[in-house]
Design a protein around this motif. Sequence first.
Motif, PDB file in Angstrom:
ATOM      1  N   ALA A 112       0.049   4.790   6.593  1.00 22.87           N
ATOM      2  CA  ALA A 112       0.741   6.161   6.916  1.00 22.87           C
ATOM      3  C   ALA A 112       0.500   6.561   8.180  1.00 22.87           C
ATOM      4  O   ALA A 112       1.239   7.206   8.937  1.00 22.87           O
ATOM      5  CB  ALA A 112       0.824   7.159   5.746  1.00 22.87           C
ATOM      6  N   ARG A 164      -3.636   2.708   2.007  1.00 25.49           N
ATOM      7  CA  ARG A 164      -2.121   3.406   1.972  1.00 25.49           C
ATOM      8  C   ARG A 164      -2.365   4.373   3.276  1.00 25.49           C
ATOM      9  O   ARG A 164      -1.319   4.646   3.860  1.00 25.49           O
ATOM     10  CB  ARG A 164      -1.915   3.792   0.707  1.00 25.49           C
ATOM     11  N   ASP A 206       5.945  17.098   2.355  1.00 29.92           N
ATOM     12  CA  ASP A 206       6.858  17.793   3.251  1.00 29.92           C
ATOM     13  C   ASP A 206       7.077  19.129   2.354  1.00 29.92           C
ATOM     14  O   ASP A 206       7.753  19.888   2.768  1.00 29.92           O
ATOM     15  CB  ASP A 206       7.983  17.239   3.816  1.00 29.92           C
ATOM     16  N   ILE A 251       6.460   1.708   3.634  1.00 29.93           N
ATOM     17  CA  ILE A 251       6.124   1.103   5.083  1.00 29.93           C
ATOM     18  C   ILE A 251       5.374  -0.311   4.757  1.00 29.93           C
ATOM     19  O   ILE A 251       4.060  -0.426   4.564  1.00 29.93           O
ATOM     20  CB  ILE A 251       5.332   1.618   5.781  1.00 29.93           C
ATOM     21  N   THR A 263       4.810  20.321   6.855  1.00 31.40           N
ATOM     22  CA  THR A 263       4.531  19.237   6.322  1.00 31.40           C
ATOM     23  C   THR A 263       3.104  18.658   6.535  1.00 31.40           C
ATOM     24  O   THR A 263       2.400  19.008   7.600  1.00 31.40           O
ATOM     25  CB  THR A 263       5.317  18.067   6.959  1.00 31.40           C
ATOM     26  N   LYS A 299       8.672  10.511   4.326  1.00 32.95           N
ATOM     27  CA  LYS A 299       7.748  11.564   4.199  1.00 32.95           C
ATOM     28  C   LYS A 299       8.071  12.852   4.620  1.00 32.95           C
ATOM     29  O   LYS A 299       7.665  13.878   4.025  1.00 32.95           O
ATOM     30  CB  LYS A 299       6.363  11.295   4.836  1.00 32.95           C
ATOM     31  N   ASP A 300       8.988  12.909   5.446  1.00 31.86           N
ATOM     32  CA  ASP A 300       9.485  14.428   6.053  1.00 31.86           C
ATOM     33  C   ASP A 300      10.648  14.248   6.602  1.00 31.86           C
ATOM     34  O   ASP A 300      10.962  13.837   7.583  1.00 31.86           O
ATOM     35  CB  ASP A 300       8.589  14.665   7.229  1.00 31.86           C
ATOM     36  N   MET A 301      11.759  14.478   5.618  1.00 32.73           N
ATOM     37  CA  MET A 301      12.992  14.318   5.890  1.00 32.73           C
ATOM     38  C   MET A 301      13.724  15.085   7.001  1.00 32.73           C
ATOM     39  O   MET A 301      14.456  14.586   7.785  1.00 32.73           O
ATOM     40  CB  MET A 301      13.919  14.389   4.513  1.00 32.73           C
ATOM     41  N   GLN A 303       0.917  -1.144  -0.085  1.00 35.03           N
ATOM     42  CA  GLN A 303       0.090  -0.027   0.079  1.00 35.03           C
ATOM     43  C   GLN A 303       1.042   1.047  -0.135  1.00 35.03           C
ATOM     44  O   GLN A 303       0.559   2.489  -0.731  1.00 35.03           O
ATOM     45  CB  GLN A 303      -0.960   0.164   1.392  1.00 35.03           C
ATOM     46  N   ASP A 304       1.901   1.466   0.736  1.00 36.05           N
ATOM     47  CA  ASP A 304       2.920   2.208   0.965  1.00 36.05           C
ATOM     48  C   ASP A 304       4.296   1.657   0.950  1.00 36.05           C
ATOM     49  O   ASP A 304       4.667   1.044   1.870  1.00 36.05           O
ATOM     50  CB  ASP A 304       2.660   2.995   2.411  1.00 36.05           C
ATOM     51  N   CYS A 351       3.397   7.357  -6.894  1.00 36.42           N
ATOM     52  CA  CYS A 351       3.113   8.164  -5.740  1.00 36.42           C
ATOM     53  C   CYS A 351       3.778   7.604  -4.638  1.00 36.42           C
ATOM     54  O   CYS A 351       4.297   8.212  -3.495  1.00 36.42           O
ATOM     55  CB  CYS A 351       2.115   8.898  -5.550  1.00 36.42           C
ATOM     56  N   HIS A 384       4.940  15.436  -6.078  1.00 33.01           N
ATOM     57  CA  HIS A 384       4.457  14.307  -6.976  1.00 33.01           C
ATOM     58  C   HIS A 384       4.498  14.295  -8.304  1.00 33.01           C
ATOM     59  O   HIS A 384       4.329  15.522  -9.088  1.00 33.01           O
ATOM     60  CB  HIS A 384       2.766  14.044  -6.370  1.00 33.01           C
ATOM     61  N   ASP A 405       0.827  11.609   2.473  1.00 27.11           N
ATOM     62  CA  ASP A 405       2.117  11.505   1.967  1.00 27.11           C
ATOM     63  C   ASP A 405       3.249  12.001   2.760  1.00 27.11           C
ATOM     64  O   ASP A 405       4.346  12.370   2.292  1.00 27.11           O
ATOM     65  CB  ASP A 405       2.532  11.448   0.483  1.00 27.11           C
ATOM     66  N   GLY A 406       2.476  12.892   3.818  1.00 21.93           N
ATOM     67  CA  GLY A 406       3.361  13.842   4.557  1.00 21.93           C
ATOM     68  C   GLY A 406       3.155  13.637   6.208  1.00 21.93           C
ATOM     69  O   GLY A 406       3.709  12.540   6.694  1.00 21.93           O
ATOM     70  N   ARG A 407       2.373  14.391   6.676  1.00 20.24           N
ATOM     71  CA  ARG A 407       1.758  14.289   8.127  1.00 20.24           C
ATOM     72  C   ARG A 407       0.429  14.483   8.285  1.00 20.24           C
ATOM     73  O   ARG A 407      -0.092  15.733   8.002  1.00 20.24           O
ATOM     74  CB  ARG A 407       2.704  15.291   8.866  1.00 20.24           C
TER      75      ARG A 407
END
Lengths: 275, 320
Positions: free
Chosen positions: B311, B307, B195, A71, B191, A159-161, A67-68, A153, B111, B223-225
């Motif tokens: 996340a 998904r 982000d 992860i 984010t 997701k947030d470096m 899905q991701d 995608c 994206h 895809d972030g937070r």
Amino acid sequence: MNTLTSLLLAGALAASLGGPAHAQRSDPENPDANATWQQLRTTMFQARTIDTAADTIISLEAPERAQDAAIVPISIRTHVEQRPERFIERVYLMIDNNPSPVGAIFHFTPASGRADIETRVRVDAYTHVRAIAEMNTGELYMTTRFVKASGGCSAPPGKDMTAAMASLGKMRFRVEGEVEPGKPALAQLMISHPNNSGLVMDQLTRMYTPAHFVRRIQVSYAGQPVLSADVDFSISENPNFRFYFVPTGEGELKAEVIDTNALRFETAVEVDAGS
Amino acid sequence: MRSAASRLRCSLAAFALAWAGLCSASPDIEPLPVEEIAPGVHVHVGHQATWPGAQGDERAGDIANLGFVVGERCVAVIDTGGSPQLGQRLLAAVRRVSTRPVCYVINTHVHPDHTLGNAAFAALAPAPRFVGHARLKASLAARAPFYREALARDLGLATDDADIVYPDLEVADTLTLELGGRSLHLRAWPTAHTDNDLSVLDDASATLFAGDLLFVAHLPVIDGRLLGWLEVMDALARLDAARVVPGHGAPVADWSPALEAQRRYLSGVRDGIRSAIAAGRTITEAVEALANTGVDGWLLTEDFHRRNLTAAYAELEWED
């Protein structure tokens, strides 16, 4: 150079550096045909027999479609009681088409109780995922699943470096459920870490973001080793492991984590199993 | 690449003046259909589908909303489409409307359906500035190999390094771009969806290009937070906009119902995952338990709901 490092290099060379563009293609129906796997098999296990009728020893749960891709939950279940005379000594987790296909080598002891492990991995491309159990008596058993990383995608980088670097080294460690002496108890170790692969190139400077990932984990209970693991950047950001140990009474469950920058993190939890 | 652009101008001229014989060797680039939703504000509405899609499908790569704003001095493009070819078609649509130079190409986030058409504009002379969030470059560098692999695998499109075009004008907080007679106000967000989310507000028409901070009909994608996105939505709601172009789905004048629907979905995911974590469920168990919850009325739920749950779990298990 330790064993895993040389294996990683062998694997990385086989798959070639620089992300998925050069990844091997895999035939879902034919897990033996993958060139990376064939090379790893020779390097790691030489001509030893690997039994693939492994259902009574080890099984692997992984989603058919990730899905991701950053992860992907992996659950390895074993069906062997860990007795001193016969137990699973190592479990290898391999992801054929990742840049570094040997994702982890887990080491267990009779004090582990069960050689089960749950974790989360990155999947770079459509690939077979393998779990191989090695008995203390030397036999090898392998189970395989095919995983599709889904959609564009969904890419393995985090997701947030920035946030990942800021919380590096924070850990959570807990024992789940009621704890009874002599009965395998489930523990979860969470490590906040970006687990950077070192394979991401800045396209403008042509420099690679330095590799920085969790390299080794050692867990002991009352001073006795219950799990150790050599791991790499196929493990997801914020590495997460669920595993068993056998509590005997009062004792400390202690985890030590070492990363590729030689940073060392420790955490412990008191376990009171009564008596 | 320079010659591709002049060939394009040539073929458009041929189209307009019916001098077909002069330019018969030029490739025909079909301009993307666009609608002028406010004076000088043109939008191409993408299909409700996943990127990259399948080879031969006319929707392939064409899923995000793309736009351009025409000022007295020059044109700003906002997102460029899911392949270099779509970027060419967007450029053709710009050229059909205006001969003024393209001075800015803005990416609302990393994206691929929003960034992979950049290369078509990099070939222009004079070259436009490429504008993005200060964290866009690092994110695009990390992901570009995967995007290129997906284009090759699913669409049979070969790309090279030059097809990935990075920002050369970075926005850490806010930035105003003058187009002549109108200004674009850009804002970099903490984010949220990713982000590196950037919104664009055209002051002349009060049109807000929200990027994927707002999804309409298409299920929102985390895809972030998740918690950051919910906070950003509060701030977004306070912006003074007469109409909003979401990243996906139809542009809307009254956008509070769209924002509310998105908030309901995202807070539902948050609450469901928090309960599952509190109940001691693993990530796999939590995703299974919530797989059919909260998705009524949304499109593409099969592609994105699990998904999102995955996340959200990885984020929320670290909550205190």
